[in-house]
Design a protein around this motif. Structure first.
Motif, short mmCIF file in Angstrom:
data_model
loop_
_atom_site.label_atom_id
_atom_site.label_comp_id
_atom_site.label_asym_id
_atom_site.label_seq_id
_atom_site.Cartn_x
_atom_site.Cartn_y
_atom_site.Cartn_z
N LEU A 25 0.83 -1.21 0.00
CA LEU A 25 0.00 0.00 0.00
C LEU A 25 0.86 1.26 0.00
O LEU A 25 1.97 1.26 0.54
CB LEU A 25 -0.91 0.01 1.23
CG LEU A 25 -2.06 -0.98 1.23
CD1 LEU A 25 -2.75 -0.99 2.59
CD2 LEU A 25 -3.06 -0.66 0.13
N PRO A 26 0.33 2.32 -0.57
CA PRO A 26 1.08 3.59 -0.54
C PRO A 26 1.21 4.09 0.89
O PRO A 26 0.36 3.83 1.73
CB PRO A 26 0.22 4.53 -1.38
CG PRO A 26 -1.13 3.92 -1.42
CD PRO A 26 -0.95 2.45 -1.25
N ARG A 27 2.28 4.83 1.15
CA ARG A 27 2.55 5.29 2.51
C ARG A 27 2.37 6.81 2.65
O ARG A 27 2.93 7.43 3.53
CB ARG A 27 3.96 4.90 2.91
CG ARG A 27 4.20 3.41 2.79
CD ARG A 27 4.59 2.79 4.09
NE ARG A 27 4.68 1.35 4.12
CZ ARG A 27 5.28 0.54 3.30
NH1 ARG A 27 5.89 0.99 2.25
NH2 ARG A 27 5.29 -0.75 3.48
N GLU A 28 1.56 7.40 1.77
CA GLU A 28 1.36 8.85 1.82
C GLU A 28 0.70 9.29 3.13
O GLU A 28 0.93 10.39 3.59
CB GLU A 28 0.50 9.35 0.65
CG GLU A 28 1.21 9.33 -0.68
CD GLU A 28 0.93 8.04 -1.43
OE1 GLU A 28 -0.17 7.50 -1.32
OE2 GLU A 28 1.84 7.57 -2.12
N GLN A 29 -0.15 8.46 3.68
CA GLN A 29 -0.87 8.81 4.91
C GLN A 29 -0.06 8.41 6.13
O GLN A 29 -0.49 7.63 6.97
CB GLN A 29 -2.24 8.13 4.93
CG GLN A 29 -3.15 8.52 3.80
CD GLN A 29 -3.54 9.98 3.87
OE1 GLN A 29 -3.75 10.52 4.94
NE2 GLN A 29 -3.58 10.63 2.72
N ALA A 30 1.15 8.96 6.23
CA ALA A 30 2.03 8.62 7.35
C ALA A 30 1.40 9.04 8.67
O ALA A 30 0.64 10.02 8.73
CB ALA A 30 3.38 9.31 7.17
N HIS A 106 3.86 -0.62 12.61
CA HIS A 106 5.25 -0.64 12.16
C HIS A 106 5.41 0.08 10.81
O HIS A 106 6.37 0.83 10.61
CB HIS A 106 5.75 -2.08 12.05
CG HIS A 106 7.05 -2.21 11.34
ND1 HIS A 106 8.25 -1.87 11.91
CD2 HIS A 106 7.33 -2.62 10.08
CE1 HIS A 106 9.23 -2.07 11.04
NE2 HIS A 106 8.69 -2.53 9.92
N LEU A 107 4.46 -0.14 9.92
CA LEU A 107 4.52 0.50 8.61
C LEU A 107 4.35 2.01 8.72
O LEU A 107 4.79 2.75 7.84
CB LEU A 107 3.48 -0.09 7.67
CG LEU A 107 3.74 -1.54 7.24
CD1 LEU A 107 2.54 -2.08 6.46
CD2 LEU A 107 5.01 -1.65 6.42
N GLY A 108 3.72 2.45 9.79
CA GLY A 108 3.61 3.88 10.04
C GLY A 108 2.70 4.63 9.10
O GLY A 108 2.90 5.82 8.85
N SER A 109 1.68 3.95 8.58
CA SER A 109 0.75 4.58 7.65
C SER A 109 -0.67 4.24 8.07
O SER A 109 -0.98 3.07 8.34
CB SER A 109 1.01 4.06 6.24
OG SER A 109 -0.03 4.46 5.37
N TRP A 110 -1.51 5.25 8.08
CA TRP A 110 -2.91 5.00 8.42
C TRP A 110 -3.57 4.07 7.42
O TRP A 110 -4.44 3.28 7.77
CB TRP A 110 -3.69 6.32 8.51
CG TRP A 110 -3.31 7.13 9.71
CD1 TRP A 110 -2.65 8.33 9.71
CD2 TRP A 110 -3.53 6.81 11.08
NE1 TRP A 110 -2.46 8.76 10.99
CE2 TRP A 110 -2.99 7.85 11.86
CE3 TRP A 110 -4.13 5.73 11.74
CZ2 TRP A 110 -3.03 7.86 13.25
CZ3 TRP A 110 -4.18 5.74 13.12
CH2 TRP A 110 -3.64 6.78 13.86
N VAL A 111 -3.16 4.13 6.17
CA VAL A 111 -3.74 3.28 5.12
C VAL A 111 -3.51 1.80 5.43
O VAL A 111 -4.34 0.95 5.11
CB VAL A 111 -3.15 3.66 3.74
CG1 VAL A 111 -3.65 2.73 2.65
CG2 VAL A 111 -3.50 5.09 3.39
#
Length: 154
Positions: A25-30, A106-111
């Motif tokens: 998944l994209p990580r734009e929503q950090a 851990h991934l640090g993204s709300w997505v």
């Protein structure tokens, strides 16, 4: 329509597939609005709680001398309602959900939290509901009473 998926894919494989999807998944929503210490505490708590819940579930099934194989719920020889099963009807699935929550943190993204949500939806529809049908048929009133007393997840 999609009954062919019922009790076909073991929950750990579903969790792994979802984890791979979460990684893609994209990580734009950090999660920049969440303190790093809170994120790390969430990871630690989720992973440790997952281990405790899974161990408690396995030990309870082992002591009850019944099958742990979720792909063949009809082989259950006893309805397990004690131990960790007093608090959740599905601790093994809950333990995998907790691991996915830790991984999303851990991934640090709300997505990434779409992964645990997808896991709950899939496991409920294709594993838990079919298991519950079998247990209801096999254990009747005893399972009905247990269902009323204990929540499906937490």
């Amino acid at each position: 329509m999609m009954r062919f998926l019922e009790t076909r894919i073991p929950a750990p494989f579903v969790a792994i597939a979802i984890a791979v999807g979460m990684w893609c998944l994209p990580r734009e929503q950090a999660m920049t609005d969440v303190a790093e210490s809170l994120r790390l505490a969430t990871i630690d708590l989720s992973m440790n709680l997952s281990a405790v819940v899974a161990l408690a579930a396995f030990l309870t099934f082992w002591r009850a001398r019944t099958t742990i194989n979720p792909l063949q719920p009809e082989r259950a020889s006893v309805l397990v309602t004690h131990g960790i099963y007093r608090f959740t009807r599905n601790p093994m699935y809950l333990s995998l959900l907790l691991l996915l929550v830790a991984y999303a943190s851990h991934l640090g993204s709300w997505v990434a939290f779409a992964g645990p949500t997808a896991y709950v939806a899939y496991i409920t529809r294709f594993q838990i509901l079919p298991e519950e049908r079998v247990l209801a048929a096999k254990f009747g009133d005893e399972f009905a009473a247990y269902r009323r007393r204990v929540r499906r997840w937490i």
